[in-house]
Design an enzyme around this catalytic site. Structure first.
Site, PDB file in Angstrom:
ATOM      1  N   CYS A 235      -6.263  -9.592   2.614  1.00 50.98           N
ATOM      2  CA  CYS A 235      -7.300  -8.601   2.961  1.00 50.98           C
ATOM      3  C   CYS A 235      -8.658  -9.202   3.292  1.00 50.98           C
ATOM      4  O   CYS A 235      -9.197  -8.955   4.371  1.00 50.98           O
ATOM      5  CB  CYS A 235      -7.428  -7.601   1.825  1.00 50.98           C
ATOM      6  SG  CYS A 235      -5.935  -6.643   1.618  1.00 50.98           S
TER       7      CYS A 235
ATOM      8  N   LYS B 237      -4.132 -15.919  -5.625  1.00 53.66           N
ATOM      9  CA  LYS B 237      -4.795 -15.569  -6.892  1.00 53.66           C
ATOM     10  C   LYS B 237      -3.706 -15.315  -7.921  1.00 53.66           C
ATOM     11  O   LYS B 237      -2.504 -15.281  -7.586  1.00 53.66           O
ATOM     12  CB  LYS B 237      -5.695 -14.352  -6.729  1.00 53.66           C
ATOM     13  CG  LYS B 237      -4.946 -13.057  -6.466  1.00 53.66           C
ATOM     14  CD  LYS B 237      -5.875 -11.858  -6.544  1.00 53.66           C
ATOM     15  CE  LYS B 237      -5.100 -10.562  -6.495  1.00 53.66           C
ATOM     16  NZ  LYS B 237      -5.929  -9.385  -6.712  1.00 53.66           N
TER      17      LYS B 237
ATOM     18  N   LEU C 135      -6.774  -1.090  -3.072  1.00 55.43           N
ATOM     19  CA  LEU C 135      -5.916  -1.680  -4.112  1.00 55.43           C
ATOM     20  C   LEU C 135      -6.026  -3.202  -4.108  1.00 55.43           C
ATOM     21  O   LEU C 135      -5.966  -3.827  -3.060  1.00 55.43           O
ATOM     22  CB  LEU C 135      -4.456  -1.285  -3.860  1.00 55.43           C
ATOM     23  CG  LEU C 135      -4.174   0.215  -3.661  1.00 55.43           C
ATOM     24  CD1 LEU C 135      -2.701   0.428  -3.367  1.00 55.43           C
ATOM     25  CD2 LEU C 135      -4.620   1.037  -4.862  1.00 55.43           C
TER      26      LEU C 135
ATOM     27  N   ARG D 181      -0.510 -15.532   1.436  1.00 56.91           N
ATOM     28  CA  ARG D 181      -1.223 -15.361   2.721  1.00 56.91           C
ATOM     29  C   ARG D 181      -2.663 -15.824   2.584  1.00 56.91           C
ATOM     30  O   ARG D 181      -3.370 -15.433   1.664  1.00 56.91           O
ATOM     31  CB  ARG D 181      -1.154 -13.889   3.175  1.00 56.91           C
ATOM     32  CG  ARG D 181       0.195 -13.472   3.739  1.00 56.91           C
ATOM     33  CD  ARG D 181       0.255 -11.991   4.046  1.00 56.91           C
ATOM     34  NE  ARG D 181       0.300 -11.206   2.809  1.00 56.91           N
ATOM     35  CZ  ARG D 181       0.435  -9.865   2.822  1.00 56.91           C
ATOM     36  NH1 ARG D 181       0.491  -9.203   3.961  1.00 56.91           N
ATOM     37  NH2 ARG D 181       0.510  -9.204   1.677  1.00 56.91           N
TER      38      ARG D 181
ATOM     39  N   LYS E 130      -8.882 -11.080   6.609  1.00 59.16           N
ATOM     40  CA  LYS E 130      -8.588 -10.136   7.712  1.00 59.16           C
ATOM     41  C   LYS E 130      -9.757  -9.186   7.900  1.00 59.16           C
ATOM     42  O   LYS E 130     -10.244  -8.986   9.026  1.00 59.16           O
ATOM     43  CB  LYS E 130      -7.318  -9.355   7.369  1.00 59.16           C
ATOM     44  CG  LYS E 130      -7.035  -8.143   8.228  1.00 59.16           C
ATOM     45  CD  LYS E 130      -5.690  -7.504   7.905  1.00 59.16           C
ATOM     46  CE  LYS E 130      -5.675  -6.802   6.571  1.00 59.16           C
ATOM     47  NZ  LYS E 130      -6.431  -5.521   6.571  1.00 59.16           N
TER      48      LYS E 130
ATOM     49  N   GLY F  21      -9.168 -15.758  -0.419  1.00 57.08           N
ATOM     50  CA  GLY F  21      -8.036 -15.741   0.523  1.00 57.08           C
ATOM     51  C   GLY F  21      -7.316 -14.417   0.396  1.00 57.08           C
ATOM     52  O   GLY F  21      -7.950 -13.397   0.116  1.00 57.08           O
TER      53      GLY F  21
ATOM     54  N   VAL G 184       0.840  -1.211   0.000  1.00 58.11           N
ATOM     55  CA  VAL G 184       0.000   0.000   0.000  1.00 58.11           C
ATOM     56  C   VAL G 184       0.871   1.256   0.000  1.00 58.11           C
ATOM     57  O   VAL G 184       0.723   2.143  -0.846  1.00 58.11           O
ATOM     58  CB  VAL G 184      -0.945   0.002   1.221  1.00 58.11           C
ATOM     59  CG1 VAL G 184      -1.698   1.319   1.305  1.00 58.11           C
ATOM     60  CG2 VAL G 184      -1.924  -1.164   1.136  1.00 58.11           C
TER      61      VAL G 184
ATOM     62  N   GLU H 184      -4.237  -6.736  -5.040  1.00 54.29           N
ATOM     63  CA  GLU H 184      -2.870  -7.208  -5.333  1.00 54.29           C
ATOM     64  C   GLU H 184      -2.803  -7.672  -6.784  1.00 54.29           C
ATOM     65  O   GLU H 184      -3.750  -8.236  -7.322  1.00 54.29           O
ATOM     66  CB  GLU H 184      -2.501  -8.351  -4.383  1.00 54.29           C
ATOM     67  CG  GLU H 184      -2.275  -7.850  -2.964  1.00 54.29           C
ATOM     68  CD  GLU H 184      -1.572  -8.875  -2.087  1.00 54.29           C
ATOM     69  OE1 GLU H 184      -1.959  -8.991  -0.924  1.00 54.29           O
ATOM     70  OE2 GLU H 184      -0.653  -9.560  -2.583  1.00 54.29           O
TER      71      GLU H 184
ATOM     72  N   PHE I 123     -16.564 -10.394  -9.757  1.00 59.06           N
ATOM     73  CA  PHE I 123     -16.575 -11.192  -8.525  1.00 59.06           C
ATOM     74  C   PHE I 123     -17.666 -12.262  -8.548  1.00 59.06           C
ATOM     75  O   PHE I 123     -18.269 -12.576  -7.526  1.00 59.06           O
ATOM     76  CB  PHE I 123     -16.660 -10.284  -7.285  1.00 59.06           C
ATOM     77  CG  PHE I 123     -15.330  -9.651  -6.983  1.00 59.06           C
ATOM     78  CD1 PHE I 123     -14.778  -8.737  -7.857  1.00 59.06           C
ATOM     79  CD2 PHE I 123     -14.587 -10.017  -5.880  1.00 59.06           C
ATOM     80  CE1 PHE I 123     -13.538  -8.180  -7.630  1.00 59.06           C
ATOM     81  CE2 PHE I 123     -13.331  -9.462  -5.634  1.00 59.06           C
ATOM     82  CZ  PHE I 123     -12.820  -8.538  -6.526  1.00 59.06           C
TER      83      PHE I 123
HETATM   84  C1  UDX Z   1      -9.132  -7.097  -2.195  1.00 62.49           C
HETATM   85  C2  UDX Z   1     -10.059  -5.998  -2.699  1.00 62.49           C
HETATM   86  O1  UDX Z   1     -10.479  -6.293  -4.037  1.00 62.49           O
HETATM   87  C3  UDX Z   1      -9.328  -4.658  -2.691  1.00 62.49           C
HETATM   88  O2  UDX Z   1     -10.200  -3.632  -3.103  1.00 62.49           O
HETATM   89  C4  UDX Z   1      -8.837  -4.387  -1.266  1.00 62.49           C
HETATM   90  O3  UDX Z   1      -8.156  -3.158  -1.204  1.00 62.49           O
HETATM   91  C5  UDX Z   1      -7.931  -5.503  -0.824  1.00 62.49           C
HETATM   92  O4  UDX Z   1      -8.626  -6.761  -0.882  1.00 62.49           O
HETATM   93  P1  UDX Z   1      -7.174  -8.592  -3.126  1.00 62.49           P
HETATM   94  O5  UDX Z   1      -7.167  -9.197  -1.763  1.00 62.49           O
HETATM   95  O6  UDX Z   1      -5.881  -8.232  -3.768  1.00 62.49           O
HETATM   96  O7  UDX Z   1      -8.067  -7.210  -3.093  1.00 62.49           O
HETATM   97  O8  UDX Z   1      -7.863  -9.658  -4.062  1.00 62.49           O
HETATM   98  P2  UDX Z   1      -9.164  -9.714  -4.982  1.00 62.49           P
HETATM   99  O9  UDX Z   1      -8.747  -9.626  -6.382  1.00 62.49           O
HETATM  100  O10 UDX Z   1     -10.204  -8.792  -4.487  1.00 62.49           O
HETATM  101  O11 UDX Z   1      -9.648 -11.225  -4.679  1.00 62.49           O
HETATM  102  C6  UDX Z   1      -9.911 -11.541  -3.333  1.00 62.49           C
HETATM  103  C7  UDX Z   1     -10.133 -13.051  -3.254  1.00 62.49           C
HETATM  104  O12 UDX Z   1     -11.366 -13.401  -3.907  1.00 62.49           O
HETATM  105  C8  UDX Z   1      -9.040 -13.880  -3.935  1.00 62.49           C
HETATM  106  O13 UDX Z   1      -8.792 -15.046  -3.162  1.00 62.49           O
HETATM  107  C9  UDX Z   1      -9.661 -14.255  -5.272  1.00 62.49           C
HETATM  108  O14 UDX Z   1      -9.155 -15.493  -5.781  1.00 62.49           O
HETATM  109  C10 UDX Z   1     -11.123 -14.407  -4.882  1.00 62.49           C
HETATM  110  N1  UDX Z   1     -12.035 -14.175  -5.995  1.00 62.49           N
HETATM  111  C11 UDX Z   1     -12.157 -12.923  -6.512  1.00 62.49           C
HETATM  112  C12 UDX Z   1     -12.795 -15.237  -6.467  1.00 62.49           C
HETATM  113  O15 UDX Z   1     -12.667 -16.369  -5.993  1.00 62.49           O
HETATM  114  N2  UDX Z   1     -13.674 -15.014  -7.474  1.00 62.49           N
HETATM  115  C13 UDX Z   1     -13.833 -13.777  -8.033  1.00 62.49           C
HETATM  116  O16 UDX Z   1     -14.643 -13.644  -8.958  1.00 62.49           O
HETATM  117  C14 UDX Z   1     -13.041 -12.698  -7.550  1.00 62.49           C
END
Ligand code: UDX
Length: 429
Positions: free
Chosen positions: A258, A318, A151, A325, A261, A255, A11, A153, A247
């Protein structure tokens, strides 16, 4: 403006580099001298698309510097951004140690009219707490605002420079003006609200997204049982503008650093006020089910997993990140190994923590996980796995099960290679 940023994690470093890129003079402060030395040498502490280039460009332009000195970092700064970690504690609450340390370190260098920006994800009420703490540590007239990061990742630089909106949690017009100046070059809606509202937006945002993913995972399991195709169902509901297409990709569960947590933190916040957020509890329960469903299905196909050779494709939580993590992939490797399976795994970038002691073999080429395997399991949606050739997989495997927990492959082409395809609600068209 001159901006000090405390913390050079994904961040702080991304925020500092991007704000330098839009014209500000940024000094990133960190206590980790090794990390600072590597940053000054152009070596990034994290795997983020575009980060190395934007850091190097702004260091060379003289707009981005790194230091361990708060005095140097905050000298003549108009604002100081706190972007340190708030890791979860065992009860789900956020560990505020690093926020408190940052306050104690920055307080002696505060100047009148300086704005302290809380960028980290923090429990609702932290802004008030930081303001009170700083008033006790400094006589200067300052303000504390909340500007939560959003944000993702793997796409953090893009998310910072092209956000859907920026949240300004402020209590004075002067502080609001400071944030407008800071984000003047970022073209998006700036939503001004109270600090408490801004802090809650962050948790509610992630809790909702996690709930949306848990929902589609539930529906995918139902689709699988009913012989419906989840991709068509997701498209069908996602076309409703009230739902939207993002999503809605089923997988082995959410996982990362974020979602877990933040969902646990919002539950902890609610519990402190004798509230029970039933939907968030259900999202966590469904997320745990998403992992055990994979194991149950593996057992349904293979019987006892003990002694079975299983190749796992994906270790990071992802695609496009090295972060493991709370990775569902790591959890599944652990569950498989605990059930007695012999696990090999491949991932293009994942950094496995030294604390992960479950025995498995990491290979350096994706097809190697197929060698003599009774089954292969795709856990992370790396694009390279979409190029897997079923015939080549079939030649190498001993068994026939291809468990595609991210629905990346075409069931028809897998079955034409003489293999058995198991997706998550993805059936042959
Ligand atoms: C997330 C939020 O999107 C972001 O705005 C915040 O600031 C931090 O947390 P991030 O943790 O990087 O970002 O991952 P993200 O791309 O949001 O995916 C979160 C989890 O959901 C991952 O484990 C991903 O595999 C899962 N996911 C996401 C799915 O299983 N299916 C989806 O369609 C989208």
């Amino acid at each position: 403006m001159k901006l000090a940023v405390i913390g050079t994690g994904y961040v702080g470093l991304v925020s500092g580099a991007c704000l330098a890129d839009v014209g500000h003079q940024v000094i990133c402060i960190d206590i980790d001298e090794v990390k600072l030395t590597r940053l000054k040498a152009g070596i990034m502490p994290i795997y983020e698309q575009g980060l190395e280039a934007i850091v190097q460009k702004n260091v060379q332009a003289g707009r981005l510097q790194f230091t361990s000195s708060y005095e140097k970092g905050m000298e003549e700064a108009r604002a100081v951004m706190i972007a340190v970690g708030t890791p979860p504690q065992t009860d789900g609450s956020a560990d505020m140690r690093f926020i408190d340390q940052a306050c104690e370190s920055l307080a002696p260098h505060l100047q009148d009219q300086m704005v302290v920006i809380v960028k980290s994800t923090v429990p609702v009420g932290t802004n008030d707490r930081v303001l009170e703490k700083l008033k006790g540590l400094s006589t200067k007239t300052i303000d504390v605002v909340s500007n939560p990061e959003m944000l993702r990742e793997g796409v953090a630089v893009k998310d910072f420079l092209y956000p859907s909106r920026v949240i300004f949690g402020t209590r004075s017009p002067e502080a609001t003006a400071c944030l407008h100046d800071l984000y003047a070059a970022i073209d998006c809606p700036k939503l001004v609200m109270s600090p408490r509202s801004a802090e809650l937006v962050k948790y509610a945002n992630n809790a909702f997204l996690a709930t949306k993913v848990s929902f589609i995972n539930d529906i995918a399991n139902l689709a699988d049982a009913l012989g419906a195709n989840i991709e068509d169902v997701a498209n069908g509901i996602g076309t409703d503008p009230r739902i939207g297409h993002s999503f809605l990709s089923p997988g082995p569960g959410w996982g990362g650093s974020c979602f877990p947590k933040d969902v646990h933190a919002i539950l902890h916040l609610a519990k402190e006020h004798d509230l029970n957020l039933a939907v968030c509890h259900a999202a966590i329960e469904a997320n745990e089910e998403a992992r055990t469903w994979v194991i149950k299905r593996m057992k349904k196909h293979l019987g006892d997993l003990s002694g079975k050779r299983i190749g796992v494709l994906g270790i990071s939580f992802k695609q496009n990140t090295d972060d493991t993590r709370d990775s569902p992939a790591l959890e599944l490797i652990q569950l498989l190994a605990t059930a007695g399976a012999i696990v090999t795994a491949y991932d293009p970038a994942a950094v496995i923590p030294t604390t992960f002691i479950t025995p498995f073999t990491r290979v350096d080429e994706m097809y190697h996980v197929c060698d003599e395997a009774d089954a292969i399991l795709i856990t992370t949606e790396w694009d390279i796995f979409r190029t897997l050739e079923p015939k080549r997989i079939a030649e190498k495997m001993k068994g026939k099960l291809v468990f595609d927990a991210r629905n990346l492959l075409d069931p028809k082409s897998v079955e034409e290679a003489g293999l058995i395809y198991q997706g998550i609600g993805k059936i042959k068209k």
